[in-house]
Write a protein that holds these residues in place. Sequence first.
Motif, PDB file in Angstrom:
ATOM      1  N   LYS A 257      -8.830 -21.563  26.017  1.00 12.51           N
ATOM      2  CA  LYS A 257      -9.189 -20.370  26.817  1.00 12.51           C
ATOM      3  C   LYS A 257      -8.783 -19.061  26.130  1.00 12.51           C
ATOM      4  CE  LYS A 257     -10.551 -22.985  30.337  1.00 12.51           C
ATOM      5  NZ  LYS A 257     -10.026 -24.278  29.984  1.00 12.51           N
ATOM      6  N   ASP A 258      -8.083 -19.173  24.976  1.00 14.74           N
ATOM      7  CA  ASP A 258      -7.747 -17.946  24.240  1.00 14.74           C
ATOM      8  C   ASP A 258      -8.733 -17.705  23.109  1.00 14.74           C
ATOM      9  OD1 ASP A 258      -5.572 -17.682  25.830  1.00 14.74           O
ATOM     10  OD2 ASP A 258      -4.179 -18.624  24.426  1.00 14.74           O
ATOM     11  N   ASN A 259      -9.674 -18.630  22.951  1.00 15.01           N
ATOM     12  CA  ASN A 259     -10.600 -18.518  21.823  1.00 15.01           C
ATOM     13  C   ASN A 259     -12.026 -18.337  22.331  1.00 15.01           C
ATOM     14  OD1 ASN A 259     -12.234 -18.832  19.640  1.00 15.01           O
ATOM     15  ND2 ASN A 259     -11.522 -20.910  19.112  1.00 15.01           N
ATOM     16  N   PRO A 260     -12.546 -17.100  22.284  1.00 14.17           N
ATOM     17  CA  PRO A 260     -13.876 -16.862  22.844  1.00 14.17           C
ATOM     18  C   PRO A 260     -14.959 -17.670  22.148  1.00 14.17           C
ATOM     19  CG  PRO A 260     -13.053 -14.904  21.714  1.00 14.17           C
ATOM     20  CD  PRO A 260     -11.929 -15.879  21.745  1.00 14.17           C
ATOM     21  N   ASN A 261     -14.737 -17.999  20.856  1.00  9.40           N
ATOM     22  CA  ASN A 261     -15.797 -18.745  20.148  1.00  9.40           C
ATOM     23  C   ASN A 261     -16.051 -20.089  20.805  1.00  9.40           C
ATOM     24  OD1 ASN A 261     -16.080 -16.686  18.415  1.00  9.40           O
ATOM     25  ND2 ASN A 261     -14.751 -17.564  16.823  1.00  9.40           N
ATOM     26  N   SER A 262     -14.956 -20.765  21.196  1.00  7.57           N
ATOM     27  CA  SER A 262     -15.165 -22.096  21.786  1.00  7.57           C
ATOM     28  C   SER A 262     -15.869 -21.956  23.146  1.00  7.57           C
ATOM     29  CB  SER A 262     -13.852 -22.869  21.894  1.00  7.57           C
ATOM     30  OG  SER A 262     -13.089 -22.377  22.967  1.00  7.57           O
TER      31      SER A 262
ATOM     32  N   GLN B 137     -12.291 -12.248  30.795  1.00  2.00           N
ATOM     33  CA  GLN B 137     -10.863 -11.931  30.798  1.00  2.00           C
ATOM     34  C   GLN B 137     -10.292 -11.795  29.390  1.00  2.00           C
ATOM     35  OE1 GLN B 137      -9.882 -15.138  33.578  1.00  2.00           O
ATOM     36  NE2 GLN B 137      -9.150 -13.584  34.982  1.00  2.00           N
ATOM     37  N   ILE B 138     -11.020 -12.337  28.409  1.00  2.00           N
ATOM     38  CA  ILE B 138     -10.551 -12.206  27.017  1.00  2.00           C
ATOM     39  C   ILE B 138     -11.010 -10.868  26.429  1.00  2.00           C
ATOM     40  CG2 ILE B 138     -10.783 -13.125  24.684  1.00  2.00           C
ATOM     41  CD1 ILE B 138     -11.101 -15.898  25.882  1.00  2.00           C
ATOM     42  N   TYR B 139     -12.342 -10.638  26.491  1.00  2.00           N
ATOM     43  CA  TYR B 139     -12.877  -9.427  25.849  1.00  2.00           C
ATOM     44  C   TYR B 139     -12.306  -8.181  26.518  1.00  2.00           C
ATOM     45  CZ  TYR B 139     -16.399 -12.539  23.792  1.00  2.00           C
ATOM     46  OH  TYR B 139     -17.028 -13.537  23.103  1.00  2.00           O
ATOM     47  N   GLY B 140     -11.648  -7.376  25.723  1.00  2.00           N
ATOM     48  CA  GLY B 140     -11.104  -6.115  26.242  1.00  2.00           C
ATOM     49  C   GLY B 140      -9.658  -6.231  26.695  1.00  2.00           C
ATOM     50  N   SER B 141      -9.124  -7.457  26.799  1.00  2.00           N
ATOM     51  CA  SER B 141      -7.767  -7.598  27.348  1.00  2.00           C
ATOM     52  C   SER B 141      -6.794  -8.331  26.433  1.00  2.00           C
ATOM     53  CB  SER B 141      -7.801  -8.379  28.669  1.00  2.00           C
ATOM     54  OG  SER B 141      -8.600  -7.720  29.596  1.00  2.00           O
TER      55      SER B 141
END
Length: 457
Positions: free
Chosen positions: A327-332, A360-364
């Motif tokens: 959940k910390d890796n947007p690519n996956s 929640q990842i992009y921008g944060s």
Amino acid sequence: MVKRDEVLGRCVVATRDIRSGEVIAESLPLIVGPKMASPPLCLGCHKKLALAESRYDCSKCFWPLCGQACESSPLHEAECEIFAKAGYKPTVKNDNSKQTVYCPIAPLRALLLKKNSPERFNLLLDFQSHLQDHEKTQVYQVLKKSLVPFFTQLLKLDTNESEILTICSIFDTNCFEVRDTQRLVNIRGLYPTISFLSHSCKHNTKHCFNGDNFRLVLTATTPIKKGDLVTTTYTQTLWGTLSRRSHLKMAKHFDCLCERCTDPTEFGTYLSAVNCSVCGDGSKVTSSDPLNCEADWFCENCGFAITGSDMLWGNEVLQKEINHLNKDNPNSLEEFLERYAEVLHGRNSYCLQVKYALCQIYGSLDGFKFEELSSDLIDRKIELCKELLAVAEVLEPGQSWFRGLLLYDLFEALVAKAERRGEDIDEETKNYLTEAAKIFDSEPDMRDNIQKKLMDS
Ligand SMILES: C[S@@+](CC[C@H](N)C(=O)[O-])C[C@H]1O[C@@H](n2cnc3c(N)ncnc32)[C@H](O)[C@@H]1O
């Protein structure tokens, strides 16, 4: 007003028309305490403890606390005496894992009310327990073997198996998860009257917890008419009907028959539906009877069928896959969406869960803050917010936290985009922030943050 209903049991009904955004009730808890398994937390103030960095154990009962001041906290005092008298020394590991050593604390606090505050104890016993259902579960078999002798033999409390298990069942049926950004650890709390709120998959309230004494503030998210049920949710809005209903059955022991669960399209969102592989044009396959998990599913266009058991199996596979995604890796996460683009339409529950994680990842997240994002990824964040907002408008309309967070995220992304282009933000962008500010008016942490942004914009 609390009413008794044949299906719902006790429930709360509006005695007058209530406006969207109106505070309906505020309440202090009857009991708060750690969940059955919890990362280390202070039993005095319930703040998360980083024991590996520094550790203070209570001088009387040896439970870790954040310092001497918490030894005499009213929440901890009574249990401290019991543990000290029994000579029990807890084994709390220094790591951050959820530890079952905390399991006895909340039930013990309940049992101590019997002597210290009999009226509160009677209020507690009045809650619905579903004890017979709970007793069939493995967890309760373990509680029978471990918690019961812990209380009766080791702590020598004046109680018995039935009382202990009833209290545990009451907690499991009625507790709110008390989320607190200050304390960094979620605990559970039982609230008089507010814990009688029934569940709806399209609920009409939100709640937050204010202050050191865990005061719950309940607010209407949409207008509630006199005579309407006041409802909350015991599940997740972005889950499909099969997942929501099976969770409610397992955790709360009832079959949800709400309007959303009965509608195969879930108010036109088609959240549980999949694309028809025969039509290949985005036609949707929906359940022929959403209240029956074994019912077959059919394409709305060509009639192509998928059996209920195949749908259940497919959902399980997808859920497992999502659980294992990093959940910390947007690519996956983006790869998941690409992999299933043909089968799962954009508003399918599993896609939406992944999209929310991306949002929640992009921008944060560190490494993906706006200043570190490419313009394309800022646009992606805007697209995700808008897509999720469209679903929130239908499933959590009005002044829900979900809408508020998405509006705030959308505002931030649009500001980042404008800054990148050297432009001023437009009225529409400002309106997103104004709307988010209205939604978070009763939530102190977010309110202060947003008010500051409003002043700056
Ligand atoms: C938190 S309690 C609510 C208060 C409870 N009705 C009482 O009488 O004490 C949760 C329980 O209420 C019932 N309940 C709540 N919402 C329901 C719903 N939508 N349909 C059926 N039962 C519901 C279920 O028995 C559930 O386990």
